[in-house]
Design a protein around this motif. Structure first.
Motif, short mmCIF file in Angstrom:
data_model
loop_
_atom_site.label_atom_id
_atom_site.label_comp_id
_atom_site.label_asym_id
_atom_site.label_seq_id
_atom_site.Cartn_x
_atom_site.Cartn_y
_atom_site.Cartn_z
N LEU A 37 -82.79 -120.74 52.05
CA LEU A 37 -81.72 -120.76 50.92
C LEU A 37 -80.60 -118.70 50.66
O LEU A 37 -80.43 -118.64 50.82
CB LEU A 37 -82.23 -120.84 49.84
N ARG A 38 -82.29 -118.01 50.93
CA ARG A 38 -81.40 -116.40 50.86
C ARG A 38 -80.72 -116.35 49.28
O ARG A 38 -79.99 -115.93 49.42
CB ARG A 38 -81.05 -115.96 52.04
N LEU A 39 -81.13 -117.07 48.23
CA LEU A 39 -80.49 -116.81 46.86
C LEU A 39 -80.12 -115.24 46.17
O LEU A 39 -81.38 -114.86 46.51
CB LEU A 39 -80.74 -117.42 45.98
N VAL A 40 -79.33 -115.12 46.38
CA VAL A 40 -79.45 -113.33 44.97
C VAL A 40 -78.52 -113.97 43.49
O VAL A 40 -77.68 -114.94 43.75
CB VAL A 40 -78.68 -112.45 45.94
N CYS A 41 -79.31 -113.43 42.67
CA CYS A 41 -78.95 -113.74 41.05
C CYS A 41 -77.45 -113.03 40.86
O CYS A 41 -77.18 -111.56 41.81
CB CYS A 41 -80.03 -112.91 40.18
N SER A 42 -76.32 -114.24 39.68
CA SER A 42 -74.77 -113.22 40.24
C SER A 42 -75.70 -111.93 39.33
O SER A 42 -74.32 -111.11 38.45
CB SER A 42 -74.41 -114.26 39.90
N LEU A 43 -76.27 -111.98 37.97
CA LEU A 43 -76.96 -111.38 36.67
C LEU A 43 -77.08 -110.08 37.18
O LEU A 43 -76.81 -108.88 37.23
CB LEU A 43 -77.16 -111.63 35.70
N CYS A 44 -78.38 -110.12 37.58
CA CYS A 44 -79.08 -108.82 38.12
C CYS A 44 -79.11 -108.71 39.51
O CYS A 44 -79.92 -107.29 40.06
CB CYS A 44 -80.50 -109.00 37.25
N GLY A 45 -78.79 -109.13 40.28
CA GLY A 45 -79.32 -109.23 41.91
C GLY A 45 -80.68 -108.87 42.37
O GLY A 45 -80.25 -108.61 43.00
N GLY A 46 -81.30 -109.91 42.09
CA GLY A 46 -82.78 -110.04 42.46
C GLY A 46 -82.55 -111.21 43.12
O GLY A 46 -81.56 -112.22 43.11
N ARG A 47 -83.56 -110.86 44.27
CA ARG A 47 -83.83 -111.85 45.15
C ARG A 47 -85.57 -112.88 44.91
O ARG A 47 -85.64 -113.81 45.42
CB ARG A 47 -84.19 -111.46 46.63
N LYS A 48 -86.03 -112.44 43.62
CA LYS A 48 -87.27 -113.46 43.39
C LYS A 48 -86.73 -114.57 42.47
O LYS A 48 -86.91 -114.02 41.50
CB LYS A 48 -87.88 -112.31 42.40
N MET A 49 -86.78 -115.45 43.38
CA MET A 49 -86.39 -117.01 42.75
C MET A 49 -87.61 -117.85 42.58
O MET A 49 -88.72 -117.59 44.05
CB MET A 49 -85.43 -117.47 43.59
N HIS A 50 -87.36 -118.94 41.73
CA HIS A 50 -88.61 -120.03 41.74
C HIS A 50 -87.87 -121.17 41.53
O HIS A 50 -86.94 -121.45 41.17
CB HIS A 50 -89.28 -119.36 40.41
#
Length: 214
Positions: free
Chosen positions: A165-178
């Motif tokens: 998936l390689r998701l990126v958070c739209s708020l903080c730009g982080g990539r550490k997802m659970h």
């Protein structure tokens, strides 16, 4: 043995550091650090120099309550009869640090389920939580991803899907997802089978409770 305060007192030939808030980690040779920063440099100042590019590293400011600070720290090898890089005593063989005991893992330890198996259990979406940092605190931004737009094959495992998936958070730009499967609410389905509306309501609203047949 007292705790080392300067680089010259470090008892191992490798200096390993890690951060308790982010995945940052590094290993440095003791001789290289002594050549660059000097053997008399305090260990605390050396940490500040290594993490100088961190936005949470504020050595000149007094820490305030509930304010996140950089979590960089030294990684100390497990305690043993001798330090990991100390020479063996005269006439005695070298003793390695004891290995940690193998602990039994709790919970499910089998292969990851496939997308077809998740669909058979009524799962049609994924629940994603961001564990990145936003303004010094954990983001905790959540969202819901439907499985249909992802077009994942049925034989793909759940772990392979999460890695692709390689998701990126739209708020903080982080990539550490659970990422976890969004399990259906069994309680609501069971209540609906009896004709009871158990969906959550907004505060202040009243839902009349009537048994079926009344």
């Amino acid at each position: 043995m007292s705790a080392p305060r300067h680089l010259v007192d470090w008892p191992w030939v490798v200096v390993e550091v890690e951060c308790s808030l982010c995945p940052r980690r590094g290993r440095y040779r003791l001789a290289r650090l002594a050549e660059r920063y000097g053997s008399a440099v305090p260990l605390g100042r050396l940490l500040e120099t290594m993490a100088a590019d961190c936005t949470l590293m504020k050595p000149d400011q007094k820490p305030r309550q509930y304010e996140a600070r950089c979590g960089i720290r030294y990684v100390v090898p497990p305690a043993g009869p001798l330090p990991a890089d100390a020479p063996a005593r005269a006439g005695a063989p070298r003793l390695d640090p004891p290995k940690p005991a193998n602990r039994k893992r709790l919970g499910y330890d089998g292969p990851a389920p496939t997308i077809a198996q998740l669909r058979q259990q009524g799962i049609s979406a994924l629940f994603v939580t961001c564990h990145g940092l936003r303004q010094g605190v954990t983001c905790h931004h959540t969202t819901r991803l439907s499985l249909d737009p992802l077009e994942a094959p049925d034989d793909m495992s759940f772990l392979e899907l999460c890695r692709s998936l390689r998701l990126v958070c739209s708020l903080c730009g982080g990539r550490k997802m659970h990422i976890v499967p969004l399990w259906p609410d069994v309680r609501q389905a069971r209540a609906a089978s009896f004709g009871i509306d158990s969906k959550p309501r907004m505060p202040g609203t009243v839902v009349p409770y009537r048994m079926p047949g009344t």
